[in-house]
Design a protein around this motif. Structure first.
Motif, mmCIF file in Angstrom:
data_model
loop_
_atom_site.group_PDB
_atom_site.id
_atom_site.type_symbol
_atom_site.label_atom_id
_atom_site.label_comp_id
_atom_site.label_asym_id
_atom_site.label_seq_id
_atom_site.Cartn_x
_atom_site.Cartn_y
_atom_site.Cartn_z
ATOM 1 N N GLN A 135 -10.311 -14.733 -67.400
ATOM 2 C CA GLN A 135 -8.977 -14.329 -66.966
ATOM 3 C C GLN A 135 -8.180 -13.735 -68.120
ATOM 4 N N ARG A 136 -8.254 -14.315 -69.298
ATOM 5 C CA ARG A 136 -7.509 -13.793 -70.440
ATOM 6 C C ARG A 136 -7.948 -12.384 -70.773
ATOM 7 N N THR A 138 -9.407 -10.260 -68.740
ATOM 8 C CA THR A 138 -9.022 -9.337 -67.665
ATOM 9 C C THR A 138 -7.531 -8.963 -67.763
ATOM 10 N N ARG A 139 -6.670 -9.946 -67.936
ATOM 11 C CA ARG A 139 -5.221 -9.677 -67.996
ATOM 12 C C ARG A 139 -4.854 -8.911 -69.267
ATOM 13 N N GLN A 140 -5.569 -9.200 -70.357
ATOM 14 C CA GLN A 140 -5.293 -8.441 -71.570
ATOM 15 C C GLN A 140 -5.688 -6.980 -71.386
ATOM 16 N N GLN A 142 -5.564 -5.389 -68.551
ATOM 17 C CA GLN A 142 -4.517 -4.802 -67.729
ATOM 18 C C GLN A 142 -3.266 -4.493 -68.562
ATOM 19 N N GLN A 192 6.273 -6.533 -66.719
ATOM 20 C CA GLN A 192 4.917 -6.845 -66.221
ATOM 21 C C GLN A 192 3.906 -7.010 -67.374
ATOM 22 N N GLN A 193 4.087 -6.161 -68.379
ATOM 23 C CA GLN A 193 3.169 -6.285 -69.514
ATOM 24 C C GLN A 193 3.369 -7.588 -70.262
ATOM 25 N N LEU A 196 1.636 -10.303 -68.397
ATOM 26 C CA LEU A 196 0.197 -10.317 -68.584
ATOM 27 C C LEU A 196 -0.191 -10.790 -69.982
ATOM 28 N N ASP A 202 -1.493 -17.161 -67.180
ATOM 29 C CA ASP A 202 -2.847 -16.941 -66.665
ATOM 30 C C ASP A 202 -3.178 -17.956 -65.563
#
Length: 639
Positions: A135-136, A138-140, A142, A192-193, A196, A202
């Motif tokens: 997850q980290r 993936t979000r990083q 994004q 939003q950034q 994330l 997360d």
């Protein structure tokens, strides 16, 4: 079957038991894995993975299950538990998604409870960690993808800000509205950034308390997890199979081992049982009667000597030398005149390896102990070995005498031995055609009768050569030698038929290599008759001085079935009574009364003495191989 019999079977079949034990050990080493903890007993431990409290309520756990079944978690757990094979670990773990309860259940199987719990816990924890890392990442990714969009908005906002400042009044309102829109998009995208980038935001899962462990319900027998113990169990199983195989093979073994078995098969009585000698005693072709006179083997051969002296051919109980002055009339041994031929005993055996030659050597030593001078003729031209037992020097022997064109004096070929009063004529040089030599054996045997008190002839195996059939007509009696476990019932029955047809008296059978425990039972068979008259008629022996009325014990035994050799003796006795029976009728004429009935000792009278007493000559007309048996009277002191 008694306990001692089982030990006797194991003693004979120990190579088979050892082979089964070795097979069990080898199978245990090959089939048992180096790490047997992965097989055998099974424990199942289960643990649940649930969303973390600060996660969204609509959090989807499907990616968690996918992460659990993926190879990344298996690699992490293998590294954590120091296991080199992640695929083996993955085969022990299963996962199940339960959307209604909002959890992912992870179940692990292992040979022990602790191993199962450690594997389930490690798998769940590594699942949580791997999911978090995924997850980290993936979000990083994004958040990083938003950076370019923010840079473009930043450039557009700066350009609009300059254009609005320098724009005319009528156009400034339009530019200002566009500037405010861009600025709003920039602010929203930055938020939003930031969301994330912040790890606290997360989606997270955690391991739920309440680890459950249960044994596998299908496993009722718990196998050991130690490899040495498993190999030990395989060896024990191989040993058990070896014991069972040994007993089964012994049951299916058709070879004769016991006294009663041989008597039934041969149709002849066993007059001596020689126990099995040790390997050390058999070394060097030793004659145990002379070398180890106090051994059980030597005593067994002395028993054979006594049986032959009591019921052997005429003249065997005589001595050629003069009487002992220390003996009285009642105890004096009968004396054989020089003109009387010495008895000839032919020693035969069915097969090679029966111990025929060793029996000849030991019997010769036993007869020499009793004061007889013994001459041994080695007529086994195929495998001569008498000189090895008696220690005779090499030189001319029977083959040279039989092949000589002119008569050779036997004194030139008779050789001394290591045993006093025992001499031997060896087989001599090897012959290309041994069967032809024995066609002239009768004349040599006739001359050998005048060189000793008794002549023992060693021959070739009866079932493997015809030599014995050529020698039997020159003998006064035959002695059959058989080794325990070296003969089948069919072979023994065939030998008994061949010997019975010759008409030569058979002293009996000598059983060699007897197991002391087995000889006590003698084999499986019903009770036998033991009447003196029946046994005497079988051996051609007449016992006098006994009451004609049977004892109560004899009456009871008379109702039991007689052994096969006793039944054969009854038929033989009937044949001997017939005038046309030849040698049997001659043998019946040999029975005579004693010269002095008042003598309490025994007196042996042969047909030759009876003929001399009646003036029939010097006994030469009887021929070199008269087959009359002795009449023995036992006084009260000798019973």
């Amino acid at each position: 079957m008694e306990t001692s019999s089982y030990f006797s079977v194991l003693q004979r079949r120990w190579p088979l038991v050892l082979a089964c034990l070795a097979i069990g050990l080898l199978a245990g080493l090959i089939l048992t894995p180096s790490d047997p903890k992965g097989t055998g007993n099974q424990w199942t431990s289960s643990v649940n993975v649930v969303p973390a409290p600060n996660s969204a309520k609509e959090f989807n756990l499907a990616p968690v299950q996918l992460m659990t079944d993926g190879g990344e978690v298996a690699r992490r757990v293998a590294k954590r538990l120091n296991n080199p094979d992640p695929a083996v670990l993955a085969s022990k773990v299963t996962s199940q998604l339960n959307p209604d309860l909002g959890l992912v259940q992870i179940a692990a199987k292992a040979p022990s409870r602790k191993a199962a719990e450690d594997l389930a816990t490690a798998w769940a924890q590594e699942t949580v960690a791997a999911f978090a890392d995924s997850q980290r990442k993936t979000r990083q990714g994004q958040a990083d993808s938003m950076t370019a969009q923010l840079d473009k908005l930043k450039t557009d906002i700066d350009g609009l800000e300059k254009s609005t400042t320098n724009a005319p009044v009528g156009k400034k309102a339009t530019l200002q509205a566009e500037f405010d829109a861009k600025r709003g998009q920039y602010t929203t995208l930055v938020g939003q950034q930031q969301e994330l980038i912040n790890p606290l935001n997360d989606p997270k899962v955690e391991v739920m308390d309440g680890l459950k462990s249960t044994p596998d319900s299908t496993t009722s027998i718990l196998a050991p997890t130690s490899r040495p113990l498993r190999i030990g169990l395989a060896a024990a199983l191989g040993l058990a199979l070896g014991l069972i195989a040994a007993l089964m093979v012994d049951r299916m073994d058709v070879r004769l081992r016991g006294r009663i078995q041989l008597e039934d098969a041969f149709g002849l009585p066993v007059i001596a049982e020689v126990p099995r000698a040790t390997r050390r005693q058999r070394a060097g072709h030793a004659v145990l009667v002379a070398g180890r006179p106090d051994s059980p083997v030597a005593e067994a051969y002395r028993t054979l000597r006594s049986a032959l002296l009591l019921s052997g051919p005429p003249g065997l109980a005589y001595r050629l030398s003069g009487t002992d002055p220390r003996q009285t009339r009642a105890t004096a041994m009968p004396v054989r005149r020089i003109s009387d031929p010495a008895p000839v005993i032919l020693v035969v055996s069915p097969r090679p390896g029966d111990g025929r030659t060793s029996t000849v050597a030991n019997l010769a030593a036993a007869l020499a102990e009793a004061g007889r001078s013994v001459l041994v003729l080695d007529c086994d031209f195929r495998n001569p070995a008498t000189q090895l037992y008696l220690g005779a020097k090499p030189g001319k022997g029977m083959s040279e005498v039989l092949l000589a064109e002119q008569e050779i004096n036997l004194q030139d070929v008779v050789r001394g031995t290591n045993i006093p009063n025992v001499r031997v004529i060896t087989a001599g040089a090897p012959a290309a055609y041994p069967a032809a030599l024995l066609l002239r054996a009768g004349e040599v045997v006739q001359r050998a009768r005048h060189h000793a008190d008794v002549v023992l002839v060693d021959s070739a195996p009866l079932l493997y050569a015809n030599d014995t059939n050529d020698l039997v007509q020159h003998a006064d009696a035959m002695l059959v030698v058989a080794r325990s476990g070296n003969l089948t019932a069919d072979q023994a029955s065939r030998v008994g038929e061949l010997l019975t047809r010759t008409g030569v008296p058979i002293a009996g059978v000598v059983l060699l290599g007897v197991d002391p425990q087995r000889s006590m039972g003698g084999g499986k068979r019903g009770p036998r008759t033991g009447t003196v008259g029946r046994i005497g008629s079988t051996a051609g022996l007449v016992l006098r001085g006994r009451s004609a009325e049977p004892s109560p014990v004899e009456d009871e035994d008379a109702e039991r079935p007689a052994p096969s050799w006793a039944k054969r003796g009854e038929l033989t006795e009937g044949e001997h009574e017939s005038p046309a029976s030849g040698r049997g009728a001659h043998r019946a004429d040999a029975v005579a009364e004693t010269e002095d009935s008042a003598d309490p000792g025994f007196r042996v009278q042969s047909a030759s003495e009876r003929a001399l007493r009646n003036g029939a000559g010097d006994g030469a007309h009887l021929g070199p191989h008269f087959d009359t048996w002795s009449t023995v009277e036992l006084g009260s002191e000798d019973r």
